[in-house]
Write a protein that holds these residues in place. Structure first.
Motif, short mmCIF file in Angstrom:
data_model
loop_
_atom_site.label_atom_id
_atom_site.label_comp_id
_atom_site.label_asym_id
_atom_site.label_seq_id
_atom_site.Cartn_x
_atom_site.Cartn_y
_atom_site.Cartn_z
N ARG A 1 -19.73 44.14 13.45
CA ARG A 1 -18.81 42.88 13.28
C ARG A 1 -19.69 41.73 12.86
N LEU A 2 -20.85 41.70 13.39
CA LEU A 2 -21.84 40.79 12.83
C LEU A 2 -21.95 40.78 11.61
N LEU A 3 -22.49 41.91 11.09
CA LEU A 3 -22.72 42.42 9.59
C LEU A 3 -21.57 42.17 8.78
N GLN A 4 -20.46 42.53 9.03
CA GLN A 4 -19.32 42.49 8.38
C GLN A 4 -18.78 41.14 8.38
N GLU A 5 -18.77 40.37 9.24
CA GLU A 5 -17.98 39.12 9.34
C GLU A 5 -18.88 37.90 9.55
N ARG A 6 -20.16 38.02 10.09
CA ARG A 6 -21.11 37.02 10.26
C ARG A 6 -20.48 36.32 11.39
N CYS A 7 -20.06 37.01 12.44
CA CYS A 7 -19.41 36.14 13.36
C CYS A 7 -19.74 36.85 14.64
N ARG B 1 -20.56 31.50 14.21
CA ARG B 1 -20.85 32.05 12.85
C ARG B 1 -22.38 32.36 12.98
N ALA B 2 -22.79 33.13 11.93
CA ALA B 2 -24.34 33.43 11.91
C ALA B 2 -24.48 33.46 10.45
N ASP B 3 -25.83 32.59 10.13
CA ASP B 3 -26.12 32.72 8.78
C ASP B 3 -27.87 33.29 8.88
N ASP C 1 -20.05 54.01 10.23
CA ASP C 1 -19.71 52.56 9.43
C ASP C 1 -20.89 51.46 9.62
N LEU C 2 -21.30 51.52 10.64
CA LEU C 2 -22.73 50.77 11.13
C LEU C 2 -23.85 51.19 10.33
N TYR C 3 -24.07 52.62 10.08
CA TYR C 3 -25.30 53.03 9.38
C TYR C 3 -25.01 52.70 7.92
N TYR C 4 -23.97 52.55 7.20
CA TYR C 4 -23.62 52.35 6.00
C TYR C 4 -24.05 50.71 5.88
#
Length: 445
Positions: free
Chosen positions: A246-252, A263-265, A288-291
């Motif tokens: 979720r952090l990688l996809q949505e940055r949250c 939010r994470a930048d 999905d995390l691997y990709y």
């Protein structure tokens, strides 16, 4: 490197220039002092290789003119005997190398004394990084990929055995990125229990779990505006994998015990010595995390896969040790070089550094021989207990723990390899005289 090669013996000059050119260096050949006018911008060159037997001019006078025009330009003198070497150094030569020149050994010396290259204004990649000493085509491809990816925001997955330098490359990618002014935060994924790891990554609020007596921001928040490095990401527990996705996809993300979404930048760089595709097939790692992590993959070569780098790296470690400790400079005999190259290096760079530093500390001679590396000759150090000898079990345990911790990436990893928890390893440590746990922390990751 960019080198100026000055010598009146055309055949020798051309052979050296050809050898350097084949290794990717740029050379400019001069035969006499008057031709220095062809180099109006000496500051663009990194080092000069000067034949001390220059027939057309006096080498000492030419060296003096070089230093007048550019006092910081390193000059390596090519000499035929110790007397000429002493004369060259007295005249101001930075270093000397004897004829006939071994290209690989001579190039390693030149790299050591050469000043940093000036990057071209239009270059997208850095001119170089002195942390990475290599003559290996495989490693040069790795660095070329790293420098190309560094300015982007893409996630990077670093693969390779323990001790190959993954964490050092991750930091270098960060330092050559647009986030270089931001923090570089390292998280060792397998070192904590799932709840504690989640807290360390995302933070928590007071009372979120037993022992949470105050708020904690977490590593994700600490990496804001910079890079989050997830070391040994293949060991992440399943519940943390979902939150990382979720952090990688949505940055949250949310802190433990808190409903507020943050939010994470950040940029994420991950590393592992595991085959994540096998982990995915076994159901231990989310596909999905691997990709998501595998946008850009860089695989670090093992040290045995880059044998041409073994001796230059060993010499670099010796030089670094001499400079940091203020001790005498150590050199490697031919037998020592051959023993180093012949070893399989299961511990990679970390093992090489440890063995070289140990030999330099224990040896009281300038030249290190193969006998100063007993591990490379198939035997242990004098007095080290062996299985089957009439020694105590504790002596064997101590010897084994010392060797594992010397080659492990971290104290936590040493405990996992030994099959004990960290607290048990600490208790064993207290029994060992002069055991220093700081020595087990890696030079590279």
């Amino acid at each position: 490197m960019k080198l100026v090669l000055i010598g009146s013996e055309s055949q020798n000059r051309r052979l050296v220039s050809l050898g350097l050119h084949r290794r990717g260096d740029e050379t400019c050949q001069l035969t006499r002092r008057a031709e220095l006018a062809r180099l109006p911008a000496l500051r663009e060159w990194q080092v000069v290789l000067l034949d001390w037997d220059l027939r057309t001019d006096g080498a000492a006078e030419l060296l003096r003119e070089l230093h007048e025009r550019d006092p910081e330009l390193p000059v390596v003198a090519i000499v035929t005997n110790p007397s000429a070497a002493a004369q060259a150094r007295t005249a101001g030569a930075t270093e000397t190398v004897f004829k006939p020149i071994n290209i690989d050994e001579g190039r390693a010396l030149l790299q050591r004394v050469a000043r940093a290259a000036k990057p071209a204004a239009s270059a997208a990649e850095p001119a170089g990084d002195t942390r990475f000493i290599t003559q290996s085509a495989a490693m040069e491809q790795v660095l070329a990929m790293a420098w190309r990816v560094a300015p982007t925001s893409a996630s990077v997955l670093l693969l390779g055995e323990n001790g190959t330098g993954k964490s050092m490359l991750a930091r270098a990618v960060h330092e050559h990125s647009t986030r270089a002014n931001g923090p570089f935060i390292n998280v060792n994924c397998p070192c904590l229990q799932p709840q504690l790891l989640e807290s360390e990554l995302f933070g928590h609020v007071r009372g979120a779990f037993t022992g949470a007596v105050s708020d904690a921001v977490g590593k994700v928040a600490a990496a804001e505006g910079g890079t989050l490095f997830l070391d040994e990401v293949g060991e992440l527990p399943p519940e943390i994998q979902a939150k990382l996705l979720r952090l990688l996809q949505e940055r949250c993300y949310e802190r433990l015990g808190e409903a507020q979404t943050r939010r994470a930048d950040i940029r994420v760089i991950a590393a592992t010595n595991r085959d994540l595709r096998q982990r995915v097939a076994a159901g231990a790692f989310r596909e999905d995390l691997y990709y998501r992590l595998n946008v850009i993959t860089i695989e670090m070569p093992s040290l045995r896969g880059r044998p041409e780098d073994i001796v230059p790296l060993a010499e670099h470690f010796l030089e670094t040790l001499s400079q940091s400790a203020g001790g005498p400079r150590r050199r490697l005999t031919l037998a020592a070089r051959e023993a180093l190259v012949a070893h399989s290096w299961p511990g990679n760079l970390r093992e090489l550094r440890n063995l070289v530093e140990r030999a330099a500390i224990l040896c009281d001679r300038e030249w290190l021989d193969a006998t100063d590396f007993p591990e490379l000759l198939g035997r242990t150090e004098p007095g080290s207990p062996q299985v089957g000898e009439f020694v105590t079990l504790e002596a064997l345990i101590e010897a084994h723990i010392r060797q594992v911790t010397a080659r492990a990436e971290s104290y936590e990893q040493a405990a996992r390899i030994l099959g004990i928890d960290k607290s048990t390893l600490y208790r064993w440590r207290k029994r060992f005289e002069n055991f220093d746990p700081t020595n087990v922390e890696a030079f590279v990751g």
